[in-house]
Scaffold this motif. Structure first.
Motif, PDB file in Angstrom:
ATOM      1  N   ALA A  31      -8.240   4.929   5.389  1.00 53.91           N
ATOM      2  CA  ALA A  31      -6.895   4.443   5.732  1.00 53.91           C
ATOM      3  C   ALA A  31      -6.959   2.986   6.178  1.00 53.91           C
ATOM      4  O   ALA A  31      -6.077   2.183   5.876  1.00 53.91           O
ATOM      5  N   ALA A  32      -8.040   2.645   6.880  1.00 55.40           N
ATOM      6  CA  ALA A  32      -8.164   1.267   7.368  1.00 55.40           C
ATOM      7  C   ALA A  32      -8.504   0.291   6.245  1.00 55.40           C
ATOM      8  O   ALA A  32      -8.359  -0.909   6.408  1.00 55.40           O
ATOM      9  N   CYS A  33      -8.978   0.833   5.112  1.00 52.33           N
ATOM     10  CA  CYS A  33      -9.410  -0.042   4.007  1.00 52.33           C
ATOM     11  C   CYS A  33      -8.340  -0.184   2.934  1.00 52.33           C
ATOM     12  O   CYS A  33      -8.476  -1.011   2.029  1.00 52.33           O
ATOM     13  N   ALA A  34      -7.312   0.651   2.968  1.00 47.58           N
ATOM     14  CA  ALA A  34      -6.326   0.675   1.886  1.00 47.58           C
ATOM     15  C   ALA A  34      -5.549  -0.653   1.826  1.00 47.58           C
ATOM     16  O   ALA A  34      -5.378  -1.296   2.860  1.00 47.58           O
ATOM     17  N   PRO A  35      -5.037  -1.063   0.674  1.00 46.23           N
ATOM     18  CA  PRO A  35      -5.239  -0.407  -0.616  1.00 46.23           C
ATOM     19  C   PRO A  35      -6.540  -0.871  -1.277  1.00 46.23           C
ATOM     20  O   PRO A  35      -6.958  -2.018  -1.073  1.00 46.23           O
ATOM     21  N   LEU A  36      -7.160   0.012  -2.054  1.00 46.36           N
ATOM     22  CA  LEU A  36      -8.350  -0.380  -2.805  1.00 46.36           C
ATOM     23  C   LEU A  36      -7.890  -1.135  -4.048  1.00 46.36           C
ATOM     24  O   LEU A  36      -6.934  -0.732  -4.712  1.00 46.36           O
ATOM     25  N   ALA A  37      -8.566  -2.225  -4.358  1.00 48.00           N
ATOM     26  CA  ALA A  37      -8.131  -3.063  -5.488  1.00 48.00           C
ATOM     27  C   ALA A  37      -9.178  -3.048  -6.597  1.00 48.00           C
ATOM     28  O   ALA A  37     -10.377  -2.927  -6.326  1.00 48.00           O
ATOM     29  N   PHE A  38      -8.714  -3.147  -7.817  1.00 45.05           N
ATOM     30  CA  PHE A  38      -9.591  -3.211  -9.001  1.00 45.05           C
ATOM     31  C   PHE A  38      -9.009  -4.228  -9.971  1.00 45.05           C
ATOM     32  O   PHE A  38      -7.798  -4.303 -10.143  1.00 45.05           O
TER      33      PHE A  38
END
Ligand SMILES: NC(=O)c1ccc[n+]([C@@H]2O[C@H](COP(=O)([O-])OP(=O)(O)OC[C@H]3O[C@@H](n4cnc5c(N)ncnc54)[C@H](OP(=O)(O)O)[C@@H]3O)[C@@H](O)[C@H]2O)c1
Length: 395
Positions: free
Chosen positions: A298-305
């Motif tokens: 939750a602390a890292c969201a959002p994951l990006a690509f």
């Protein structure tokens, strides 16, 4: 109790390995420690980990190592030189070898461990890029196992079925469609070529997510590291070039993914800390605590690509080119890159010219079939000479 040789103990992977080992004295013991020239650091590690053998690659430093160990009251055997590294990797003193020397310098000892049937924990990606099929043959002949420590390949290892693990003939036999390697994009993700013109070694070595040795840090900045990893994945998992894709994922939390023919995609996640992959490889098929902090998604969201920029970061495209050319082209690519990175770190080559040197050497030395290790080493020497010539002409 596993007896572990840590080749490259004074490096970043070496240090992380010793950290995991020290957490499990009932399971692992560091029996062999090696370094190149950091004699003081090696002696300190010997005081802490009490190995049976310490090897310093530079023979001129053997006497100093002996003196330091004697002064500290450490009783362990001392040896020096490249041959002693290979002998240590193959010796009865260890059953597990962590190959964490940087560059082609690690090839001999990695091969020696494979031939001797050790459980080979491979961080030294340059060795498999240079000698992929020969290294896998040596592992098969020795009867040991190869477990990748590179975080992406360790992630793939964790997501793949048994029939796709190193040494198996065909990735597709396991119903796999694609291997997707993630790349952080390095410190210069999103930069233009103009912005990269005056990059200094210290800027290139400041990786946003990982703390690593200087050579791999520069490779990460040029994306050559990802290119070497594509070739490594090809060899480890019998994956054709077309079945390997690279996606940039700046947070470095998804370490790589496997796509199956039914549309399932399995990924391995974790904080960017090499102790996860090292602990996995040391304990496999069991699991051990590594000291890595729990992942807080939750602390890292959002994951990006995003797709990699192959025009600005040409080294990745060059690595795919070498893989498709086959034969010894990856060894030539690796040798030219090692020389170019050394020159960049010494302040003698601009950052963007690393790709120029590699491209020129690949053009000068078209791919030849890989016959045996002596021929490959000769090719490595010729490619290094060609790279030095390109450098001289460029200056
Ligand atoms: N660091 C990472 O997070 C990471 C992740 C994945 C894969 N890898 C791979 O793991 C390998 C090691 O990387 P690293 O970052 O740990 O490198 P590093 O910090 O630069 O450490 C390299 C180690 O190799 C030794 N060494 C260097 N040249 C040598 C030679 N000619 N003969 C014998 N030993 C030599 C060094 O000894 P001295 O200290 O005495 O110079 C040191 O112990 C590389 O192939 C890298 O691509 C690293």
């Amino acid at each position: 109790m596993k007896k572990v040789a840590v080749l490259g103990a004074t490096g970043s992977i070496g240090g992380n390995t010793l950290d995991v080992i020290a957490r499990h004295p009932e399971r692992f013991r560091a029996t062999v420690l090696t370094a190149h020239r950091q004699v003081e650091a090696l002696a300190e590690l010997c005081v802490r980990h009490r190995p049976d053998l310490a090897v310093i690659a530079d023979p001129a430093l053997e006497a100093e190592l002996s003196r330091r160990l004697a002064a500290a009251g450490v009783r362990c055997e001392v040896a020096s030189g490249q041959a002693a590294l290979a002998a240590a990797a193959a010796s009865e003193l260890c059953d597990t070898v962590v190959a964490a020397i940087v560059g082609a310098a690690g090839l001999d000892s990695t091969l020696a461990a494979a031939r001797a049937g050790k459980r080979l924990l491979l961080a030294n990606k340059e060795a498999i890029v240079m000698a992929g099929p020969l290294l896998l043959e040596a592992v098969a002949a020795g009867g040991g196992a190869l477990i990748p420590v590179d975080s992406e390949h360790n992630a793939l290892f964790q997501c793949l079925p048994a029939q796709c693990l190193p040494g198996q003939p065909d990735l597709r036999a396991g119903g796999v469609r694609r291997l997707i390697l993630t790349a952080s994009g390095g410190p210069f993700r999103g930069h233009t070529r103009a912005q990269l013109a005056n990059i200094t070694p210290d800027q290139a070595c400041k990786h946003p997510n990982w703390v690593m040795g200087r050579k791999i840090s520069v490779d990460s900045a040029t994306l050559m590291n990802k290119g070497l990893e594509v070739i490594e994945a090809h060899h480890l998992f019998a994956a054709p070039a077309d079945a390997i894709e690279v996606v940039v994922h700046p947070q470095s939390l998804v370490h790589s993914l496997v796509e199956y023919v039914d549309g399932s995609v399995l990924a391995q996640l974790g904080n960017p800390d090499m102790r996860t992959a090292i602990g996995h490889a040391l304990a496999w098929p069991e699991r051990v605590e590594t000291g890595v902090a729990p992942l807080n998604l939750a602390a890292c969201a959002p994951l990006a690509f995003e797709a990699p920029d192959l025009v600005t970061f040409r080294c990745l495209a060059l690595a795919f080119q070498a893989l498709r050319a086959g034969g010894d082209a990856p060894a030539v690519l690796n040798a030219a890159n090692e020389i170019a990175v050394e020159a960049f770190l010494a302040g003698a080559l601009p950052f963007l010219s690393i790709a120029d040197v590699v491209e020129a050497v690949l053009a000068e030395l078209p791919a030849q079939a890989v016959v045996d290790i002596p021929t490959l080493c000769e090719r490595d020497r010729v490619a290094r000479e060609a790279a030095r010539r390109v450098l001289r002409n460029a200056c």
